[in-house]
Write an enzyme that holds these catalytic residues in place. Structure first.
Site, PDB file in Angstrom:
ATOM      1  N   HIS A   1      -3.711  -5.599   1.279  1.00 19.48           N
ATOM      2  CA  HIS A   1      -3.603  -5.786   2.705  1.00 19.48           C
ATOM      3  C   HIS A   1      -4.117  -7.318   2.824  1.00 19.48           C
ATOM      4  CE1 HIS A   1      -2.338  -1.753   3.914  1.00 19.48           C
ATOM      5  NE2 HIS A   1      -3.600  -1.304   3.284  1.00 19.48           N
TER       6      HIS A   1
ATOM      7  N   CYS B   1       0.684  -1.226   0.017  1.00 17.79           N
ATOM      8  CA  CYS B   1      -0.129   0.028  -0.038  1.00 17.79           C
ATOM      9  C   CYS B   1       0.848   1.349  -0.211  1.00 17.79           C
ATOM     10  CB  CYS B   1      -0.871  -0.209   1.292  1.00 17.79           C
ATOM     11  SG  CYS B   1      -2.366   1.009   1.028  1.00 17.79           S
TER      12      CYS B   1
END
Length: 502
Positions: A444, A346
């Protein structure tokens, strides 16, 4: 709605119920107590929902209805056997500075507010809280509510929506949890009661003492004194359970996980960014018996590593500046020269590119920050946040992967032609460098899938790895937690308190 089971009828009189768990301090164990009680009720066939009116955390999860909630509420939903939903955590605050936070209402970003502005906004936030609670109260047989921080924070009593402000508004009973491992447990209990109003104190129906180590008989005189002093019963003393694999609310695990002796197959280092987010991504690595895992804090000596992972960040440009100030840029360059691997997740993916553009000033002052330059990509911050649960296949090892996206950046560049993941529908995610030493992804939770964990560790250089299913470890931990509660809590009185609420 299924009929309420006989066991639950016997304990609660067949009524719907609500019970709130508050703590004397942050990290007293509120999240764990709610999770354990959710699992107990679920095992009896009760439709139970977790609820946290207001949460402040940088660990979050994507819900079945496409929103964002605190990671702890996603774990509690798993304990209850249901999919995460935005109603379980209607107000989520994600700190972006020491004084400000992104305010998420009903799973969606509402605004970035400083502490004073948010205090003024609280009546509107309370409306969202009450609406979500009403939907849960009518849709489930039981609702277990988790407070935030401590109700003893008298400076926050005005317009409180997280603790006694909520309990008073909906008229529910409260159990108070204290962590004896911190020390001063009786002072915690007595001091908290002293800070409450008369009506708030009347809501405390029982104490729970958490994380006890040692001989319980040595505690007996203190428990008797506490009950005589307050008139409130102690409903249980919960032992310290080592080795639980449960998602943390926000605090980083204190201990390093070090693989024993010859078991080590891979050394992994993760910098502790000032605004690190979703560090639960690494729980599966920390639990792996052949991974020597280490968080590296400010000023700590750079460890010899096989894999460096740049984690998610709530303030990517500022955390990148911190990395540079800590000397990570030349250290990672040296790591790569000696054949090490680097993975960005991310915000970490965004840092690995050539530049990060923030023309709207979404994470501070508008402008551009040069990236680390190890992937041929650039990222532009945009106001619309991407929230979705995804499945696909890693290009490393062609392994299946399941994860979730929570980000505001849009990334483009030549390296996207060498994706890290192919998502369902043929959508490319992330990038790999031409020499395959650097990889980045927006996903994630990618280590939670057993096949993906094995493939990524193999990509990083590990060999002869044991297979690990982290979700199975999490399920076993929830059952172990519930078994402990069944042994050490006076559940008849806990369920009687539940019957009094809602």
């Amino acid at each position: 709605m299924s009929e309420i089971p006989v066991k639950f009828q016997a304990r609660t009189g067949g009524r719907r119920g609500t019970l709130m768990i508050q703590g004397t301090t942050s990290d007293a164990g509120k999240s764990t107590v709610v999770a354990g009680l959710c699992r107990l009720l679920y095992r009896e066939g009760v439709r139970v929902a977790p609820f946290k009116p207001q949460n402040m955390a940088l660990n979050s999860a994507v819900t079945s209805d496409g929103g964002e909630i605190g990671r702890a509420q996603a774990l509690q939903a798993q304990a209850a056997g249901i999919a995460p939903h935005t109603d379980f955590n209607p107000v989520l605050l994600k700190p972006s500075s020491d004084r400000g936070a992104q305010v998420i209402i009903g799973g969606k970003v509402m605004a970035d507010l400083d502490a004073r502005a948010y205090h003024e906004y609280k009546p509107r936030a309370m409306a969202a809280v009450l609406a979500a609670y009403e939907r849960l109260r009518t849709g489930y047989e039981a609702v277990l509510v988790e407070g935030a921080g401590s109700p003893a924070e008298v400076n926050l009593r005005s317009r409180d929506i997280a603790n006694m402000g909520f309990a008073e508004a909906v008229d529910v009973p409260v159990l108070l949890v204290a962590d004896i491992d911190r020390g001063g447990v009786f002072a915690q209990m007595i001091g908290t009661l002293a800070c409450l109003s008369e009506s708030e104190r009347a809501r405390i129906r029982g104490f729970i003492i958490n994380r006890f180590r040692g001989d319980p008989s040595l505690l007996t005189s203190g428990l008797t004194w506490l009950e005589e002093k307050t008139g409130i019963p102690v409903l249980g003393v919960l032992p310290y359970l080592h080795g639980l694999h449960l998602d943390g609310e926000d605090m980083l695990p204190a201990q390093r996980h070090k693989a024993a002796g010859d078991a080590a197959r891979l050394r992994v280092a993760v910098p502790v960014l000032p605004r690190i987010s979703n560090h639960t991504d690494f729980d599966a690595l920390r639990a792996h018996p052949q991974v020597d895992f280490r968080y590296v804090g400010p000023g700590e000596v750079w460890p010899a590593s096989d894999l460096v992972i740049l984690p998610g960040s709530k303030h990517v440009r500022a955390d990148l500046a911190w990395l540079r100030a800590q000397g990570w840029e030349p250290a990672i360059a040296r790591h790569l020269r000696y054949g090490g691997k680097v993975l960005g997740i991310c915000g970490g993916l965004q840092m690995l590119g050539a530049a990060i553009h923030d023309p709207l000033g979404l994470e501070g002052e508008a402008g551009m920050t040069p990236g680390l330059g190890w992937l041929e990509i650039e990222t532009t911050m945009q106001a619309q946040k991407q929230l979705r649960v995804v499945t696909g296949r890693l290009t490393a090892g062609d392994a299946p992967v399941t994860g979730y996206e929570i980000h505001m950046g849009v990334t483009c560049g030549a390296a996207l032609g060498r994706p890290a993941v192919w998502l369902e529908g043929g959508i490319a995610d992330g990038a790999r460098s031409a020499d395959d030493q650097v990889m980045g992804t927006y996903l994630h939770g990618l280590f939670d899938t057993p096949e993906a964990l094995h493939a990524l560790l193999t990509w990083a250089g590990a060999r002869d790895l044991a297979r690990q299913d982290y979700n199975a470890l999490r399920e076993a931990s929830l059952d172990r937690l519930a078994d402990s509660f069944a042994e050490h809590l006076d559940l008849a009185r806990v369920w009687a308190c539940l019957r009094q609420g809602g």
